[in-house]
Design an enzyme around this catalytic site. Structure first.
Site, PDB file in Angstrom:
ATOM      1  N   TYR A 146     -42.890 -65.947 -43.705  1.00 24.60           N
ATOM      2  CA  TYR A 146     -44.034 -66.694 -43.164  1.00 24.60           C
ATOM      3  C   TYR A 146     -45.178 -66.755 -44.167  1.00 24.60           C
ATOM      4  O   TYR A 146     -45.737 -67.832 -44.431  1.00 24.60           O
ATOM      5  CB  TYR A 146     -44.496 -66.050 -41.846  1.00 24.60           C
ATOM      6  CG  TYR A 146     -45.846 -66.537 -41.374  1.00 24.60           C
ATOM      7  CD1 TYR A 146     -46.023 -67.860 -40.975  1.00 24.60           C
ATOM      8  CD2 TYR A 146     -46.948 -65.679 -41.342  1.00 24.60           C
ATOM      9  CE1 TYR A 146     -47.270 -68.312 -40.555  1.00 24.60           C
ATOM     10  CE2 TYR A 146     -48.184 -66.122 -40.922  1.00 24.60           C
ATOM     11  CZ  TYR A 146     -48.355 -67.430 -40.529  1.00 24.60           C
ATOM     12  OH  TYR A 146     -49.574 -67.872 -40.121  1.00 24.60           O
ATOM     13  N   ARG A 213     -55.995 -54.652 -38.598  1.00 22.99           N
ATOM     14  CA  ARG A 213     -56.091 -56.082 -38.836  1.00 22.99           C
ATOM     15  C   ARG A 213     -57.553 -56.503 -38.766  1.00 22.99           C
ATOM     16  O   ARG A 213     -58.403 -55.781 -38.273  1.00 22.99           O
ATOM     17  CB  ARG A 213     -55.287 -56.868 -37.774  1.00 22.99           C
ATOM     18  CG  ARG A 213     -53.794 -56.593 -37.760  1.00 22.99           C
ATOM     19  CD  ARG A 213     -53.094 -57.173 -38.968  1.00 22.99           C
ATOM     20  NE  ARG A 213     -51.654 -56.965 -38.917  1.00 22.99           N
ATOM     21  CZ  ARG A 213     -51.014 -55.917 -39.378  1.00 22.99           C
ATOM     22  NH1 ARG A 213     -51.706 -54.913 -39.917  1.00 22.99           N
ATOM     23  NH2 ARG A 213     -49.705 -55.836 -39.319  1.00 22.99           N
TER      24      ARG A 213
END
Length: 311
Positions: A146, A213
């Site tokens: 990805y 994150r």
């Protein structure tokens, strides 16, 4: 302004469509509805937006839609975003994210668009954060197909700028979250956790939960797209908060809103996912005039309210 939003029925795309309509622009959303939802555009369609149902991998159908819409600005959000799916089927991931992007760029060039704003990814392109928060010149080392496909798509945006003079910009998002993100989907841990909380279920943590994150609210990402459309800057721009938040910290922040114990259930770590990442968005601040305005606490509350309303 006439705008085309690919992936316009999706989570980020539909929020962008709403914002464009709010500013008085003419909007055509393009989506194959594989993950996007017509219901996300219910209000927008009532206000004059159009939805064209097609796949960006269908070059001819895409070109015909662009010829009819004659967009001045193209916001390209249609993508294959599932990291696990990209690992299981990298060729499919590349068809959508690379070939699909080429089709969008070709259609934009052929129909005289003045600007293409490409949605890309920060964490997945940089891989494991060696410098945190990571600047745009951080080493490119994707951990999954990805990230590689999105980096290739950025390269084609730059190529079309050099080769054809098409004005392009790529926005590298952190982990985007907010209303309309699918709480039953594969992407978006905040939406998934909110869905679990509303259902009275426990959240699943892959690995030890200390992975971090950079969580950026969808409204801030929409603002970045609008600013990017109305400037001449080119290349890649990070769009994030610069703050690392762990999965366990998310659970701790959501727990007070739960009516049942909200303790994590642990599962093995997932292949292709980075351990730590946050994005340095100082270039976006300098050149786009953009910065994240929504705190995590505010964003979590808005997201949770939306999930409750949809339940």
């Amino acid at each position: 302004m006439r705008a085309v939003v690919t992936g316009g029925a999706g989570f980020i795309g539909s929020n962008l469509v709403d914002a464009l309509l709010e500013e008085g622009h003419e909007v055509v959303a393009i989506d194959n509805l594989s993950t996007g939802r017509r219901s996300n555009l219910a209000g927008a369609l009532a206000r004059g937006a159009r939805l064209v149902e097609l796949d960006i991998c269908d070059r001819q159908a895409l070109l015909e839609a662009f010829e009819e819409a004659r967009p001045e600005v193209v916001f390209h959000l249609a993508a294959q975003i599932d990291v696990r799916k990209s690992t299981a089927d990298p060729a499919y991931d590349a068809r959508v994210n690379v070939e699909g992007t080429i089709n969008v760029l070709e259609a934009a060039r052929a129909t005289g668009a003045r600007r293409v704003v490409n949605s890309s990814t920060g964490g997945a392109i940089y891989g494991e954060g060696q410098i945190l928060p990571a600047p745009e010149n951080h080493p490119v080392a994707p951990e999954a197909p990805y990230g590689q496909s999105k980096f290739a798509a950025e390269g084609y945006c730059e190529l079309f700028r050099r080769l054809h003079g098409l004005s392009t910009i790529s926005l590298r998002y952190g982990n985007v979250y907010g209303p309309r993100q699918d709480p039953l989907g594969e992407a978006g841990v905040i939406a998934i956790f909110c869905g679990r909380l509303v259902a009275g279920e426990r959240p699943t943590v892959y690995g030890d939960g200390h992975q971090t994150r950079d969580y950026v609210y969808v409204g801030d990402v929409v603002e970045a797209n609008l600013l990017a459309a109305n400037c001449e800057a080119t290349g890649a721009f990070n769009i994030g908060t610069g703050v690392e938040t762990s999965v366990l910290e998310l659970i701790k922040a959501l727990a007070p809103h739960a009516h049942a114990p909200f303790e994590p259930e642990y599962a093995p770590p997932r292949l292709g996912e980075v351990r730590h990442i946050a994005l340095d968005s100082s270039r976006a601040a300098r050149e786009l005039g953009w910065q994240a305005r929504t705190t995590l606490a505010e964003g979590l509350e808005k997201t949770l309210s939306a999930v409750k309303a949809a339940a």
